[in-house]
Enzyme design. Structure first.
Site, PDB file in Angstrom:
ATOM      1  N   THR A 102       0.840  -1.195   0.000  1.00 55.44           N
ATOM      2  CA  THR A 102       0.000   0.000   0.000  1.00 55.44           C
ATOM      3  C   THR A 102       0.876   1.246   0.000  1.00 55.44           C
ATOM      4  O   THR A 102       0.492   2.284  -0.535  1.00 55.44           O
ATOM      5  CB  THR A 102      -0.911   0.006   1.257  1.00 55.44           C
ATOM      6  OG1 THR A 102      -1.482  -1.293   1.415  1.00 55.44           O
ATOM      7  CG2 THR A 102      -1.996   1.045   1.148  1.00 55.44           C
ATOM      8  N   TYR A 161       6.979 -11.963   4.008  1.00 59.86           N
ATOM      9  CA  TYR A 161       5.798 -11.332   3.424  1.00 59.86           C
ATOM     10  C   TYR A 161       5.400 -12.117   2.179  1.00 59.86           C
ATOM     11  O   TYR A 161       6.093 -12.102   1.178  1.00 59.86           O
ATOM     12  CB  TYR A 161       6.126  -9.871   3.112  1.00 59.86           C
ATOM     13  CG  TYR A 161       5.033  -9.076   2.452  1.00 59.86           C
ATOM     14  CD1 TYR A 161       3.736  -9.572   2.279  1.00 59.86           C
ATOM     15  CD2 TYR A 161       5.274  -7.780   1.999  1.00 59.86           C
ATOM     16  CE1 TYR A 161       2.752  -8.824   1.680  1.00 59.86           C
ATOM     17  CE2 TYR A 161       4.292  -7.024   1.388  1.00 59.86           C
ATOM     18  CZ  TYR A 161       3.033  -7.557   1.229  1.00 59.86           C
ATOM     19  OH  TYR A 161       2.057  -6.808   0.615  1.00 59.86           O
ATOM     20  N   LYS A 188       3.578 -12.436   7.235  1.00 59.29           N
ATOM     21  CA  LYS A 188       2.417 -11.681   6.814  1.00 59.29           C
ATOM     22  C   LYS A 188       1.947 -12.333   5.541  1.00 59.29           C
ATOM     23  O   LYS A 188       2.712 -12.457   4.581  1.00 59.29           O
ATOM     24  CB  LYS A 188       2.786 -10.233   6.532  1.00 59.29           C
ATOM     25  CG  LYS A 188       1.583  -9.462   6.012  1.00 59.29           C
ATOM     26  CD  LYS A 188       1.921  -8.305   5.133  1.00 59.29           C
ATOM     27  CE  LYS A 188       0.644  -7.902   4.395  1.00 59.29           C
ATOM     28  NZ  LYS A 188       0.805  -6.635   3.663  1.00 59.29           N
TER      29      LYS A 188
END
Lengths: 337, 337, 337, 337
Positions: free
Chosen positions: A50, A138, A166
């Site tokens: 993001t 991630y 994550k």
């Protein structure tokens, strides 16, 4: 440096506001950090997807962490995106962020090239063996080489520095498989979901929290969803999950990511500036329409006023009504067994 | 600067040799450039996927172009990979490479994020409007946002700076669709294929050439395949295409890309060094086996000696035999109509 | 029965005309068979994907072969789609079609369930071991379990009854890999392409022919494309391939398959009837528009008159012009070397 | 006929036992039906994917429903798979199953051909307009044309006969989106999940039940998982979901579907016979190994004895231990907020 402890709660993968010249708008970024902390997020996650980490230069990525570490001043832990061009550069970033006192780094799996499991393993192993700071794997298979369950297990077994994953796949059984493989040997290992649309069920099957883009726009909702779920208030949590869903979907699917989140952030009183990915005229017009749509969604939650033209035509589906009906149907199911 | 003209022929997406410290091995790179030119490639294409552009820092990418431009000294045209973190950085790279006198740049479609057609268009339009140098679109849907046919057409129509597309999809009808849409309005627009396994048929349906990784290892074959096809010596070209196929497949599929090409380059007398993507022990063992296999393939073409252990067990399928049989079957087909 | 021999040339995967009640229109089917043979197709391929074999009952599938075998009366070989619910039923179909005198059967890989290579192998092995008639493997990975190269090789090595493969992937190097693996041990094995858009290049790298849906609508073009390519008239073949492409694309992509082919067949003077897959109102309107578009394409080739409303706005790209320009560009390339 | 009412609870997509000749083993099927009902499943779902409906002839599919309807004798509702070759045949099956008194039919989206949303809509609309019996849409995008959210909404709005959807995508937010769109206008519409690995979270966000293949092998667990979840005993439900996961994964992923479920059923005392999809020697050996592995998993749950060779090497991960640790971690999270 933050005292160490389990990574848990809602980490905001924050957007980086830009000024008219397209440079990092430091003041606005600091103001945004304060607002996020004030609105209850448990941590910050700069240089995530993001945060458009790939669209900044290496120097800018470092500057972003500097600003955020300085502004946060230890109030909440920071999970810093640290992926650079290669393992050597990434390790240097780890060292630097360690000095800045961030809690841990998050490193996305190699992207562009799609690596095999062995390649993904070798990449993280090399970094973990040389990093002074805790590492969060991630996994975002849509954008980067997938980190499969055996690889997570292998890295968790061999690398004490790897303390969390994550996962943005949104695949619930996949998360359960990772938890089942890793927790018995590493009970302190953390599992964070990046898929806001499944936050409640992910927490219910054992996740420790999430790095959720919605928390950068409606931190009140994402945080409350976390609290309600952890407290076992399932019915209330489900209501909120159903209300979060259209917000998430609209921001995610109605524009080139993360433009929808940028548009929504503006409605919360911040000036995110124009993103670095150019938008065609058609896209710009679509973004204007989207802004109105988002304003109506946010107004319905009480976060903004309605747009001047009003939200005349009510959304076909009213989130609150949905939540109410789902709840009613479920209590009937329960009653009848 | 190179005199302008149609981009055509075989451009080598060259590997960048690294020294023991993992730094650019300038001397070896210069020697490699000379060797490639001496072996007949029409041009060089540094900072491509084979050149692992994502694994170098922005400064290193610039340095690579400097070295190659200097060493080439105008002998062959250079197509310089110029994709940077965002359009501003990419435009700066275009300006710099223009000053260095390269023929054109190649810019891969945005990666990591998967953009829509509108986003891909907006990205290239922004760059093309500000670049002083000719641009080759680079479509590699396996790794980056796809550039679809309408977008190629739109960019060709609106941007005089966009003069070519390099397409690595290997999809032949897709190439024909692009040619059919673009050539009537831009007859000088070039179409290059990045898929060595289909080089002959791609040339036969109208491509101008290729950016082919095999030309960095066996430039003799790739160049000759180009020549035979252009000359209309279809039977001989087909023979060679069948002989190139196992080489290409083995280098491409037997290891993490581009390690197979690196291993083969070593067999041609260069020291490519260890790549920047770490290799696990399992991968390193596999690379050793692959080296033997490649040596046998290269020995069969007369480019090296056989490995010490010999190539005892002949490959199940001998490329020359395959070519011979295919040719025989085809002439029978032709004879009988 | 047909004398045995290599499967080669253009086999038409024919549509089955239906009457107003949705039943097989036997008379129209017979008339269509005669027309196809008169227009030069080398063989017929009933119960293929274009023939919508899955939408008929087992009894109807048998009836279709009976009619076509009877009407053909040995004039051209028949390749009969024989996939039934399971291997036992499929073997029975093989036996029956053998009695009817068809040249060979084509059996699609198991669909619905996606099988592994081992499963695909076991399926075909079981059938091949019990079939009295030659078998063509049918690979269409878009719809059915893929038949990979090692599996084709294994079946070719173990099963004399398996004499050909029809591949509709359109992947040229994949076809070359199969040819390279199989031809040295089975020179009489046939390779047929189902992807009309790549027919010329597929033939040039060694295919024996194709099962091409366009040959059911414009047999004149598909057959001539085959002839020109086999005769080595590359320039003329390429022209025709470029002219076939928009026809193929329009019929294939503008409607639910195979409705575009059905619409075009009507324009050639046959009454295909309404297909068995219902079409929504939106789809029916789109089909009407498509019919006009197809009529203009067919009129440009001289096969029909223009629609009453005319083809006023010329197609953005005129196939003949494209062919001419591609040819010109290529001869310049050739001239300059 | 069953009294109408909401479709809810666990429906077993039952395997059909075959005898040595490969025919339906009627006696064993009847015994299996009794056993399933005795072990608490809420309903039966013959002719589903687990029931290998595509591998039976149309006559056999009807016979299977006849046997099960007769044996069930109204004790539990039956959801009968009714997909046939085309809409006309499917409507006939609907009529016949209506006469047999089954509660509803389930119709999988068209497969082989991949239809657009319009095509999927038109298909179900045609059937729903002519069916005398309630219809469950069956979405299994891995095998058949996907039924997207707007299409479900459209069919729910226009077709009173469409009363439920069975979704086997395992995608939780997708299920929420369907519920959010459909329940406000059709509160009695049912949502069933076919993905056992996510049964608990699916129920928690509002599903009415599931059609779960595990319930055909360990109905005790699947049923109890449903009960615990509905009763809001989240911790106990999660334990069980974690224990079900390795069973589901092993049966699903360790062999060609549904051979793993067949092997497990044998361990519960039934003779499923050999499936109709042939198994290669390699596959047969793998199935023998799998049987031992499954026996250990089932023995750990107390459903069988251990294999003669024992389960010496304990599974790397013990499901009960996993459940315990996850529960402990979560209560700590809860305690600390």
């Amino acid at each position: 440096m933050e005292s160490r402890g389990r990574l848990k709660g809602i980490f905001t993968p924050n957007i980086v506001p830009l000024d008219r010249q397209g440079e990092i708008a430091e003041g606005e970024l600091r103001r945004y950090v304060d607002w996020l902390i004030a609105h209850g997020v448990h941590g910050l996650y700069p240089n995530g997807s993001t945060g458009e980490f790939t669209r900044f230069t290496p120097e800018e990525r470092k500057r972003i962490i500097e600003i955020i570490a300085d502004q946060t001043a230890g109030r909440v832990p920071i999970l810093a995106g640290a992926a650079e061009a290669n393992t050597r550069e990434t390790i240097r970033a780890c060292e630097y962020y360690y000095e800045l006192g961030v809690r841990a780094v998050a490193i996305v799996s190699p992207f562009y090239y799609r690596l095999t499991s062995e390649g993904v393993y070798a990449y993280f192993k090399e970094i973990a063996d040389h990093s002074p700071i805790d590492i969060t794997l991630y996994n975002i298979p849509l954008f980067a080489s997938p980190i499969d369950v055996p690889t997570v297990k292998r890295l968790a077994a061999e690398c004490p520095r790897v303390v969390a994953i994550k996962d943005s796949s949104g695949d619930l059984p996949h998360m359960m498989r990772m938890i089942a493989e890793v927790r018995p040997m590493r009970p302190e290992f953390s599992f964070l979901t990046g898929w806001d649309a499944a936050l409640m069920p992910m927490l219910l099957i054992g996740c420790d929290g999430g790095t959720n883009a919605t928390s950068g726009v409606v931190p009140e909702i994402t945080r409350r969803l976390y609290d309600l779920t952890i407290e076992g208030r399932i019915d209330d949590a489900r209501d909120l999950q159903y209300r979060l869903l259209p917000l998430f979907d609209t921001m995610l699917y109605s524009a080139e990511f993360p433009e929808g989140f940028r548009a929504a952030l503006k409605l919360r009183g911040f000036e995110p500036g124009r993103g670095r990915q150019p938008q065609s005229e058609i896209q710009q017009l679509a973004l204007q329409k989207l802004a109105d749509q988002l304003q109506c969604l946010l107004a319905a939650e009480g976060f903004t006023s309605e747009p001047i033209a009003g939200c005349g035509v009510r959304p076909a589906v009213d989130p609150s009504q949905v939540a109410r009906i789902v709840r009613q149907v479920m209590s009937e199911l329960q009653a009848k067994g």
